[in-house]
Design an enzyme around this catalytic site. Structure first.
Site, PDB file in Angstrom:
ATOM      1  N   GLU A 187       0.710  -1.133   0.003  1.00 47.27           N
ATOM      2  CA  GLU A 187       0.027  -0.042   0.039  1.00 47.27           C
ATOM      3  C   GLU A 187       0.817   1.275  -0.014  1.00 47.27           C
ATOM      4  OE1 GLU A 187      -2.859  -0.265   3.447  1.00 47.27           O
ATOM      5  OE2 GLU A 187      -4.138  -1.611   2.079  1.00 47.27           O
ATOM      6  N   GLU A 258      -6.824  -8.100  -0.549  1.00 48.18           N
ATOM      7  CA  GLU A 258      -7.471  -7.873   0.580  1.00 48.18           C
ATOM      8  C   GLU A 258      -8.919  -7.360   0.686  1.00 48.18           C
ATOM      9  OE1 GLU A 258      -5.482  -5.396   3.565  1.00 48.18           O
ATOM     10  OE2 GLU A 258      -3.464  -6.053   3.243  1.00 48.18           O
TER      11      GLU A 258
END
Length: 832
Positions: A187, A258
């Site tokens: 991320e 995710e």
């Protein structure tokens, strides 16, 4: 003629070597991709993946958890690699016990599943320091996660070591192992802009570095729009079917790394929920819009043992996942997703090779279709995106009812085999039961920490020192102590007027003592670490000792400039003196790292003999260690410790920490975020298990108890509009057929751990309502409901009750205009 034994031995060794080589060659897999999907050995596949982290459970639990994941329809397991547990000190490595990464990956392969290895080495994961070892912070001139030579040197060194370890064990698919994907970074887009050009250069360097390690499988970067070269950018979030803008090149597939099955919790949080229906909708939506790999984060969350959780994160991690913290199936989430995976597998042929199209049927109604005109293979996803109103639409000449915010899956463009809102999987309810064996004759003893003063041999300074620089992440605790001398004219003359000790802290928590007496505690929150501690104090003429115990609850795991984060006491002042406010920040201070109990390791058998223990009081005070011994609980159910009568601290069993507890920090609901803490049975001996508790504030130790945990209450709730269970269907080429001629909807129940159904606690065919553990009769119920369920189920491990009016209402007189539901609740157990 006899053959010499040495010749036989040599022949056997040669045969084994040849067999090993052939076997290795046979199972080597090529892993490639295009804009539609990952491709393994030239074949496309749908991937249902789940995050399971090896250090968040003891290795004795690995096999069982992985087996349950596979039974839930998963074919991929995803895990991070945790740098700070593998290299806690620079150059000193640990891959033993529940840190044995190689063993965990091999186990995934032994079960016939694939693996995704998220190397990072920054992982976030609500893990202490985002996975970075603390020593990395102290490397000169380092800036984490930027185009910074010291950071890149150590990051590359660790990444290469992990990749080489996996290669040496032949764990990549290109070598015959289970790993089909690797991830570098994590991320990074969330902080990249803060570094400007240094960020852009770093992310391209990281991707290029990873690819050059030549794993033979693709690399991914999650939430990274500018993932370089062949590295696949992937989505993280709750609804990637709608929020993901797609890969940055048309040649890359749509992957979801995710999908949050709930949300992790921090101390002070209310419960976190995400329904099975909402989760299933998001996955069906994703696959209907070109997705081919979806990963549940987490599928099993486990436990943040010891001090492994990041700032303010609870010890229990993602307990709302399909497998709960204790390793038990959370129903209906586990079963509803299992059924979804089965339904999607029925769609695989058309989904992976058909031509996509979309038909709109009005506001919030649409069909996503994949079709092969030549083979007649066809799949349709009928979607009602309205979260308030159900709908009926006509698709290819047939009408289909769609509950609000739901998707129906038609593997042949005709037959509904699954709807995301229609749950036909069983439900369960979790219960805690006090253990008779474990709580028998508990005899608690206590040991109280000394409160240090400036007169002792401490680390001296001209002001309070920064906490993490002192503790170096070896403990949560740092003492600051100073002394002040006051004459009588400094002190207020009236007894009802007291001076106030005011402390500004960078976090996370502080316990204050004046002249050895506890004056109170203060703390920040996950959102706002900083806080101001203000308490009235009693001072005396002469020397007064101020002792402050700074406490941290994990290091931060996210954000920019992690190497520049700080904690602990900032300013100290005494207000309300006759001479005004006295700032004691820049006085002589002494620091002491950690607690005496930690130093002596009083939570171990050997360490507990180093201090003197005394009989306990009913209500213990601050900074108190407790110990007792208990026998392993009866049966084989998971176990836990309930500490609702305590405040804040940590628990050890036989020297192993089961994590931090904090029950005095209440959520907005007026309840603690967590009051029951998992004790793995792998930590236990049959008898005389040492239980040690360190309590920071005070509590009633006699209220602490060992409990067993079960999901023996199982339920089913079926509506007449529900489709038959998905396992009633199979695909024969392009045709979806019934497995059984009389395939019909039914209520299916199965007890865990081969237990039997002992009694029926609720049964109603009519209009019952409520939830598992709390069903309520409506105004319409077949009188024979319970008797019928008992005939089908009592004494059995599993049963299936047809949803059939001819069984419950032969005369068809029961509430003729009322839609019928069937609710069942049974109790499982061992036959005595």
């Amino acid at each position: 003629m006899s053959v010499p034994s040495r010749v036989l031995l040599a022949a056997l060794v040669c045969l084994l070597m040849i067999s090993t080589v052939v076997r290795g060659e046979k199972f080597k897999r090529s892993v490639t991709y295009d804009g539609r999907s990952l491709i393994i050995n030239g074949k496309r596949e749908l991937f249902f993946s789940g995050s399971i982290h090896y250090p968040r459970m003891p290795p004795e639990m690995w096999w069982d958890i992985l087996k349950k994941a596979k039974a839930g329809g998963l074919n991929v397991i995803q895990t991070y690699v945790f740098w700070n547990i593998h290299e806690p000190e620079k150059g000193q490595f640990n891959f033993e016990g529940n840190y044995n990464l190689t063993k965990f990956i091999k186990m995934i392969g032994d079960l016939g599943m694939y693996a995704t290895l998220r190397v990072g080495p920054f992982i976030e994961a609500e893990w202490n320091y985002g996975g970075f070892p603390f020593w990395l912070r102290e490397v000169p001139n380092i800036t984490f996660r930027s185009d910074n030579p010291p950071f890149k040197y150590h990051m590359k060194k660790f990444t290469k070591m992990i990749i080489d370890m996996m290669k040496d064990a032949q764990l990549y698919a290109s070598q015959g192992g289970p790993i089909i994907l690797s991830q570098v970074e994590n991320e990074y887009n969330t902080i990249q802009l803060a570094f400007r050009e240094l960020g852009t250069r770093y992310v391209h360097w990281a991707g290029t570095m990873a690819v050059r390690l030549n794993t033979g499988v693709p690399w991914v970067m999650c939430k990274q729009k500018d993932a370089p070269g062949p590295v696949i950018n992937t989505c993280n979030g709750r609804n990637c079917g709608d929020t993901f803008t797609g890969p940055n090149k048309p040649s890359k597939p749509v992957l979801w790394t995710e999908n949050w099955t709930a949300r992790y919790r921090v101390f002070g949080d209310p419960p976190s929920r995400r329904s099975a229906e909402n989760l299933a909708f998001s996955v069906a939506r994703f696959f209907s819009k070109n997705g081919t790999l979806a990963n549940y984060y987490m599928y099993y969350g486990g436990t943040n043992y010891g001090r492994s959780g990041s700032s303010f994160v609870t010890t229990r991690y993602y307990d709302e996942a399909p497998i709960d913290e204790y390793g038990m199936l959370r129903e209906p989430k586990w079963g509803h997703l299992r059924d979804l995976h089965s339904a999607l597998r029925l769609c695989k042929k058309a989904l992976l090779s058909g031509k996509p199209s979309v038909e709109n049927f009005g506001p919030n109604l649409e069909a996503h279709i994949y079709e092969q005109p030549k083979t007649k293979a066809c799949v349709a996803f009928l979607s009602n995106n309205d979260s308030r109103t159900p709908a009926t639409l006509t698709f290819r000449g047939s009408k289909y009812y769609l509950p609000l915010y739901s998707i129906s899956i038609l593997p042949d463009c005709k037959t509904v085999v699954y709807n995301t809102r229609m749950i036909v999987a069983q439900h369960s309810s979790r219960h805690y039961q006090k253990s008779k064996a474990a709580n028998k004759d508990l005899r608690w003893e206590m040991f109280i920490e000394d409160i240090p003063t400036l007169n002792e041999n401490l680390i001296k300074s001209a002001s309070p020192l920064e906490q993490w620089s002192m503790t170096k992440d070896t403990t949560d605790y740092l003492w600051h102590t100073t002394s002040i001398s006051l004459d009588g004219f400094h002190l207020p003359l009236r007894e009802n007027v007291l001076p106030v000790l005011r402390i500004a802290s960078l976090g996370h928590m502080m316990h204050g003592f004046v002249n050895g007496h506890y004056i109170g505690s203060g703390h920040g929150t996950k959102i706002e670490n900083n806080f101001v501690f203000q308490k009235p104090i009693i001072l005396k003429p002469g020397t007064n000792h101020i002792s402050l115990l700074g406490v941290t609850i994990g290091l931060p795991d996210s954000g920019v400039y992690l190497e520049r984060r700080y904690a602990g006491t900032r300013t100290v002042a005494i207000q309300g003196l006759n001479t005004g406010t006295l700032d004691v920040t820049y006085s002589e201070w002494g620091q002491k790292v950690g607690l005496d109990g930690e130093k002596f390791q009083v939570y171990t058998q050997e360490g507990s003999d180093r201090v003197k223990w005394n009989k306990t009081k009913e209500l213990g005070g601050p900074l108190t260690w407790y110990k007792t011994y208990f026998d392993a609980p009866e049966g084989n159910d998971p176990l836990a410790i309930e500490v609702a009568t305590m405040s804040k601290g940590m628990v050890w069993v036989n020297g192993k920490s089961i994590g931090r507890y904090w029950v005095s920090f209440l959520s907005p609901t007026g309840k603690p975020s967590q009051s029951v803490y998992h004790i793995p049975r792998a930590f236990l001996k049959p008898k005389d298990n040492l239980l040690a508790i360190f309590e920071e504030i005070g509590g009633n130790i006699d209220g602490v108890q060992i409990v067993t945990v079960n999901r023996n209450t199982i339920c089913s709730y079926i509506k007449e509009s529900d489709p038959p269970r998905v396992n009633n269907w199979k695909r024969e080429d392009t045709v979806v057929q019934k497995v059984f001629d009389d395939a019909r909807r039914s209520a299916a129940l199965m007890c865990p751990d081969n237990r039997k159904i002992l009694r029926v606690e609720f049964a109603s065919y009519g209009n019952p309502f409520g939830a598992c553990g709390n069903y309520i009769l409506g105004n319409c119920s077949a009188p024979s409901s319970k008797r019928i369920i008992e005939q089908y189920c009592l004494g059995k491990n599993r049963c299936a009750i047809p949803f059939d009016q001819n069984i419950f209402d032969k005369e068809r007189k029961l509430c003729p205009n009322v839609p019928k539901n069937l609710a069942i609740q049974v109790q499982c157990g061992e036959n005595k």
